[in-house]
Enzyme design. Structure first.
Site, PDB file in Angstrom:
ATOM      1  N   ALA A 278       0.839  -1.280  -0.207  1.00 22.42           N
ATOM      2  CA  ALA A 278      -0.268  -0.069  -0.053  1.00 22.42           C
ATOM      3  C   ALA A 278       1.033   1.353   0.095  1.00 22.42           C
ATOM      4  CB  ALA A 278      -0.690   0.055   1.207  1.00 22.42           C
TER       5      ALA A 278
ATOM      6  N   LYS B  90       4.389  -5.989  -6.627  1.00 21.07           N
ATOM      7  CA  LYS B  90       3.291  -5.013  -7.215  1.00 21.07           C
ATOM      8  C   LYS B  90       3.099  -3.613  -6.129  1.00 21.07           C
ATOM      9  CE  LYS B  90      -1.311  -3.753  -8.655  1.00 21.07           C
ATOM     10  NZ  LYS B  90      -1.333  -2.699  -7.909  1.00 21.07           N
TER      11      LYS B  90
ATOM     12  N   GLU C  67      -2.792  -7.960   5.606  1.00 23.04           N
ATOM     13  CA  GLU C  67      -2.534  -7.096   6.560  1.00 23.04           C
ATOM     14  C   GLU C  67      -3.610  -5.694   6.212  1.00 23.04           C
ATOM     15  OE1 GLU C  67      -2.579  -4.347   8.686  1.00 23.04           O
ATOM     16  OE2 GLU C  67      -0.705  -3.551   7.396  1.00 23.04           O
TER      17      GLU C  67
ATOM     18  N   CYS D 289      -1.819   1.774   9.186  1.00 22.75           N
ATOM     19  CA  CYS D 289      -2.596   0.831   9.777  1.00 22.75           C
ATOM     20  C   CYS D 289      -2.747   0.641  11.255  1.00 22.75           C
ATOM     21  CB  CYS D 289      -2.350  -0.579   9.125  1.00 22.75           C
ATOM     22  SG  CYS D 289      -0.655  -1.063   9.538  1.00 22.75           S
ATOM     23  N   THR D 290      -1.799   1.025  11.759  1.00 28.32           N
ATOM     24  CA  THR D 290      -1.707   0.912  13.553  1.00 28.32           C
ATOM     25  C   THR D 290      -1.999   2.290  14.136  1.00 28.32           C
ATOM     26  OG1 THR D 290       0.562   1.285  13.489  1.00 28.32           O
ATOM     27  CG2 THR D 290      -0.132  -0.865  13.543  1.00 28.32           C
TER      28      THR D 290
ATOM     29  N   ALA E 293       5.771  -0.390  15.817  1.00 31.63           N
ATOM     30  CA  ALA E 293       5.930  -1.820  16.254  1.00 31.63           C
ATOM     31  C   ALA E 293       7.395  -2.205  15.804  1.00 31.63           C
ATOM     32  CB  ALA E 293       5.007  -2.778  15.716  1.00 31.63           C
TER      33      ALA E 293
END
Length: 517
Positions: A168, A193, A271, A305-306, A466
């Site tokens: 992403a 990709k 994810e 995402c976090t 993380a």
């Protein structure tokens, strides 16, 4: 240089030149050459919306050429001893270290995260390379005692094949390394990709990997194909030559990936969405909690995402925490992410701005009280917004959805910590979570079997940032896969159980007798 390259602003041009990126570039690499015969993709920086390059996308024929080269490279690479594969990955890490500043600035230019986060993303690749080197000597299998005399039983791990990596825009290169460098020491080859919103970072990273692999005669172990999901992406999902697809993106995309790959009995690492909460109990250190919430909600302009999207705060300390957050939000400098004093850069594009403004309006209609922000900052550029605080009930539907933007919902709760845990777990996503408390019982309850249902659960640190040593991923609609550290390497290999009979007898397991006269 193409005449069009003259239109790139000098500060941006310098970043591209430092990595040898021309204004126009082919978007496919088979490890030996660059090519692409599809439509041109215009690349814009979210900093001010200006064009910084053009990339030639892949056609179906281009994709076939890349996959063929990757598979052929896998057949040779898988025969190389794992420690030697690790040495080559170490050298890729050293090349990434050498280009950390230039590549970090390119991440910032193309994606919009502040430059310190851009550097951090490259450092994450370096760290993963180091982790992978050690892993190359630790691909352990177990030895088990057989119930049959004169037998030895053990398990071993073999390379899986070609791994497809779909990334992403928000981490345009780090997530590639989580998968590709680990898979490489496992003996796999990888085809990448990247997001069509961040192709230049992918090209620059691929160039670095190509140079190292070419020195050792292993061109094609890591390849690149840039193109739209409807052609390149769908072909990867349907391609039986790719036994594993690792994909990062929205939950909606994840459903499509999972269904397509499962139809051909392939494997997936997904994810996907995160709707991450920080629980702040009445026993929390509010200074500590405030700092963690600010970074978690505002860092990367809420496009991790976090990212922290919900704060579940005990009513006893809600007013105090809210005042601290409003004050902190007022000190966040918004502007060009290339400036060292900036703490929040732009969103990726105008669509993201529109989505955020719509979410703010919906939250207010559902009873939310705007505490801070809530506006676009068109005076700074087309993609800038204010970080936003909204106090709201946990029953509001909008709090169960992920908006990829710096919106933080403040949700008060009463009673004991179990009520906060219930609110944390009530959403369909399950990536990251955290609790701030000085009470040992509350902390242990949050980490217990009946505590947080997320793949990541922290105590007195935030939801974001993380370390690479722990396996990264979540549960429920986050996808359930794991990347990066710990034993996630097993996903890139196939397990084989072996039994050797060194006796003169042929006893059967479970004491079964099958005597033939």
């Amino acid at each position: 240089m193409s005449p069009a390259a003259q239109t790139v602003k000098p500060p941006y041009r310098e970043i591209l030149d430092a990595l040898g990126l021309p204004f126009e570039h082919a978007g496919c690499s088979d490890g030996k050459s660059w090519f692409g015969s599809g439509e041109w993709l215009e690349v814009r920086t979210p900093i001010d919306g200006s064009v910084i390059g053009r990339v030639r996308q892949a056609t179906v024929a281009d994709y076939e050429r890349v996959i063929k080269a990757t598979h052929e490279a896998y057949l040779r690479w898988s025969q190389v001893p794992a420690p030697k594969r690790g040495e080559i990955v170490r050298q890729i890490g050293e090349e990434l270290r050498t280009h950390k500043e230039a590549l970090g600035k390119l991440v910032t230019l193309e994606m919009g995260k502040i430059v310190q986060e851009g550097y951090g993303e490259v450092q994450e690749m370096v760290d993963i390379a180091d982790f992978s080197v050690g892993l190359s000597r630790q691909l352990y299998g177990l030895t088990m005692h057989s119930e049959r005399p004169g037998h030895r039983m053990y398990e071993q791990w073999h390379p899986l094949g070609v791994v497809g990596v779909i990334t992403a825009f928000n981490f345009p290169t780090a997530v590639w390394s989580w998968n590709t460098l680990l898979a490489a020491v496992c003996g796999d080859a990888c085809v990448w990709k990247p997001s069509s919103k961040t192709p230049l970072t992918a090209i620059a990273t691929q160039q670095i990997a190509n140079r190292v692999l070419a020195k050792h005669g292993f061109e094609g172990v890591m390849t690149l194909v840039i193109g739209p999901g409807r052609t390149v992406g769908q072909r990867m999902l349907d391609d039986k030559r790719i036994p594993l697809i690792s994909a990062t993106g929205s939950t909606d995309m994840g459903f499509k990936v999972y269904e397509a790959v499962a139809k051909r009995m392939g494997r997936t690492i997904l994810e996907l969405g995160g709707n991450n909460a920080i629980v702040v109990t009445k026993n929390a250190d509010l200074d500590l909690a405030t700092r963690a919430i600010l970074f978690g909600a505002v860092g990367t302009a809420g496009q991790r995402c976090t990212s922290t999207r919900r704060v579940i705060v005990h009513q006893a300390v809600a007013d105090d925490l809210t005042k601290r957050l409003v004050k902190g939000y007022g000190q966040v400098k918004i502007g060009s992410p290339l400036e060292s004093s900036t703490l929040m850069g732009p969103l990726i594009d105008t669509t993201a701005v529109t989505d955020m403004m719509e979410a703010v309006a919906i939250a207010q209609k559902q009873g939310g009280k705007l505490l801070y922000g809530g506006k676009a900052r068109s005076d700074l550029g087309p993609n800038y917004v204010e970080p936003t605080l909204i106090q709201i009930s946990e029953t509001a539907e909008i709090t169960h959805q992920e908006t990829f933007a710096p919106i933080l919902y403040v949700i008060p709760y009463e009673g004991e910590v179990q009520e906060a845990i219930r609110i944390n777990n009530a959403v369909p996503q399950g990536l990251s979570s955290a609790i701030f408390t000085t009470d040992l019982g509350e902390a242990e309850a949050f980490l217990s079997t009946r505590g947080s249902d997320c793949g990541i659960a922290n105590v007195n640190i935030g939801t974001s940032g993380a370390e690479i040593g722990g396996a990264f991923g979540g549960e429920k609609e986050t996808g359930g896969g794991r990347e990066s550290g710990s034993d996630s390497w097993k996903q890139y290999m196939r397990r084989q159980t072996c039994t050797i009979n060194y006796s003169k007898e042929l006893p059967l397991a479970q004491g079964i007798r099958f005597d033939v006269q």
